[in-house]
Design a protein around this motif. Structure first.
Motif, PDB file in Angstrom:
ATOM      1  N   UNK A 344       0.871  -1.181   0.000  1.00  0.00           N
ATOM      2  CA  UNK A 344       0.000   0.000   0.000  1.00  0.00           C
ATOM      3  C   UNK A 344       0.907   1.230   0.000  1.00  0.00           C
ATOM      4  N   UNK A 345       0.907   1.962  -1.101  1.00  0.00           N
ATOM      5  CA  UNK A 345       1.655   3.223  -1.167  1.00  0.00           C
ATOM      6  C   UNK A 345       0.693   4.246  -1.756  1.00  0.00           C
ATOM      7  N   UNK A 346       0.260   5.154  -0.912  1.00  0.00           N
ATOM      8  CA  UNK A 346      -0.803   6.061  -1.347  1.00  0.00           C
ATOM      9  C   UNK A 346      -0.908   7.219  -0.365  1.00  0.00           C
ATOM     10  N   UNK A 347      -1.700   8.201  -0.764  1.00  0.00           N
ATOM     11  CA  UNK A 347      -2.065   9.257   0.180  1.00  0.00           C
ATOM     12  C   UNK A 347      -3.248   8.771   1.009  1.00  0.00           C
ATOM     13  N   UNK A 348      -3.364   9.334   2.186  1.00  0.00           N
ATOM     14  CA  UNK A 348      -4.527   9.066   3.023  1.00  0.00           C
ATOM     15  C   UNK A 348      -5.757   9.636   2.309  1.00  0.00           C
ATOM     16  N   UNK A 349      -6.845   8.875   2.214  1.00  0.00           N
ATOM     17  CA  UNK A 349      -7.993   9.356   1.425  1.00  0.00           C
ATOM     18  C   UNK A 349      -8.597  10.657   1.950  1.00  0.00           C
ATOM     19  N   UNK A 350      -8.473  10.908   3.250  1.00  0.00           N
ATOM     20  CA  UNK A 350      -9.062  12.138   3.811  1.00  0.00           C
ATOM     21  C   UNK A 350      -8.033  13.264   3.957  1.00  0.00           C
TER      22      UNK A 350
END
Ligand SMILES: Cc1cc2nc3c(=O)[nH]c(=O)nc-3n(C[C@H](O)[C@H](O)[C@H](O)COP(=O)(O)OP(=O)(O)OC[C@H]3O[C@@H](n4cnc5c(N)ncnc54)[C@H](O)[C@@H]3O)c2cc1C
Length: 404
Positions: A344-350
């Motif tokens: 999982x490499x991503x921005x936080x959805x919020x």
């Protein structure tokens, strides 16, 4: 005499006292294991002001990044989409070696063995073909010529990847910490992040010692301690206890100057067996992804020889006679398994200023520097030059996702 780890910790404490005056940073990083240390080095190298906190000491053995050896290979059977990332990692590992003067990656070759249609063999061939990677399909005679002791079964085939090799994980973490520090990062050990909160402009970190820090962006690289955060975002994360064991062989045929790292996907085994040649302190061998599901705080750190070591020794001895002659030591380590085995490499959805790097599913170490580069892209530049959509949180949404 101070050992290197203690000396680094003392330097950190000195830096920390100077840092108290400054409470706003470009980037804060929580977790300085294999991945977080690389993120700190990459962010600091870009001139960002960096604060990083780690609950234990530098290059500790309580998480997922210890055990002297990690395999690196280019022909990625898990998914060929990782190949461009691992190729960039090779470049960055070599750059880190030049920068720090440490040898971190030893090219031993990787020998993969399994049935023709197995995931390991078919996936390795697919990735090598798609990306035109050096890969040799060896006949049984060739295997016998090169490694006469190996016991291939009737229906097994062998692939040899000459560029495959072995990373030194503790050395790599220390090298990344050194590079981060040299570039001006402030590293705080024995410091736990208790919580964080974010708005559009800043992220506040609350540390267990009562300190508050503020940064424009936060990168979370919490290893197996990511479980609650990722689960709150809909990713079911399983923390698995994996035991790595070392043996002294009764032959010098498995020494690192003549024997490769290996991956054995033998039918009937509880999981693939993989291992490393003897660099002077024994062969390290483990099952890939076999062990109790646990949590980072509850893991059983005691090794039970009958339960943890004997199954490894038996399979190893049948495959490499003379390899498991004397048991030396064993230690548990943790995998953080996502439902589909991808990171999982991503921005936080919020919160677009919070970057998540976790769920490395037992195969993340080789990618540490490129993940550092990606996290620095996301935290400082807003987007990454690398293709990482297959690692996004989005894939877990909805009933068709890998959680479903
Ligand atoms: C036995 C074993 C063999 C492996 N073999 C390979 C291999 O051959 N090749 C490969 O590529 N990969 C391999 N892996 C996988 C690889 O080692 C991991 O994917 C990688 O090390 C994960 O690093 P990490 O930084 O995410 O986790 P960790 O190294 O666990 O780092 C997370 C850090 O965050 C810190 N932390 C957590 N919460 C907080 C908090 N609240 N405040 C402050 N600090 C905090 C922890 O103390 C820890 O230091 C293997 C893993 C294991 C266990």
């Amino acid at each position: 005499m101070l050992d290197a780890t203690r000396a680094l910790a003392l330097v950190q404490r000195h830096v920390t006292s100077k840092a108290e005056a400054r409470m706003t940073y470009d980037v804060a990083i929580a977790g300085l294991g294999g991945i977080g240390s690389a993120i700190a080095a990459q962010c600091a190298a870009r001139g960002a002001s960096v604060i990083a906190v780690e609950q234990f000491g530098p290059a500790h053995d309580l998480g997922s990044s210890h055990g002297k050896c990690r395999m690196i290979r280019k022909a990625y059977f898990e998914d060929a989409a990782y190949v461009p990332l691992v190729l960039r990692s090779y470049e960055l590992w070599r750059a880190l070696e030049r920068e720090t003067g440490e040898q971190l990656l030893r090219t031993t070759g990787v020998l993969s063995v399994g049935e023709e249609g197995s995931d390991i063999i078919s996936g390795t061939k697919r990735a090598a073909a798609e990306h035109d990677l050096p890969m040799q399909a060896w006949s049984r005679e060739r295997v016998r010529e090169c490694y006469p002791t190996l016991m291939l079964l009737e229906n097994e085939v062998a692939l040899f990847e000459p560029d495959g090799g072995v990373l030194n994980p503790e050395g790599a973490v220390r090298a990344h910490l050194k590079a981060a520090q040299t570039a001006g990062a402030e590293l705080r050990f024995e410091t736990t992040m208790q919580s964080w909160e974010a708005n559009d402009h800043a992220v506040q970190l609350h540390l267990a010692d009562g300190t508050r820090l503020s940064a424009k962006a936060l990168v979370l690289s919490l290893g197996p301690w990511f479980k609650e955060t990722l689960e709150a975002l809909g990713v079911s994360l399983r923390v698995q206890r994996n035991v790595q064991a070392w043996f002294s062989p009764s032959t010098n045929l498995y020494a690192a100057d003549r024997f490769p790292a290996f991956l054995l996907g033998r039918a009937g085994l509880p999981a693939p067996l993989y291992g490393f040649p003897d660099f002077g302190d024994g062969l390290k061998v483990a099952f890939h992804g076999l062990g109790q599901i646990t949590t980072a705080d509850a893991i059983d750190r005691e090794v039970d020889i009958a339960r943890d070591v004997t199954p490894i020794a038996q399979v190893l001895e049948a495959w490499m006679p003379g390899a498991a002659t004397t048991f030396r030591e064993a230690t548990p380590c943790m995998y953080s398994l996502t439902p589909d085995g991808n990171f999982v490499i991503d921005r936080h959805p919020a919160h677009s200023n919070v970057v998540l790097c976790g769920g490395f599913s037992g195969h993340g170490f080789k990618f540490a520097p490129v993940i550092g580069e990606i996290a620095a892209d996301l935290a400082l530049d807003g987007g990454s030059r690398h293709r990482i959509d297959f690692l996004s949180l989005e894939r877990f949404r909805g009933p068709q996702g890998p959680n479903g």
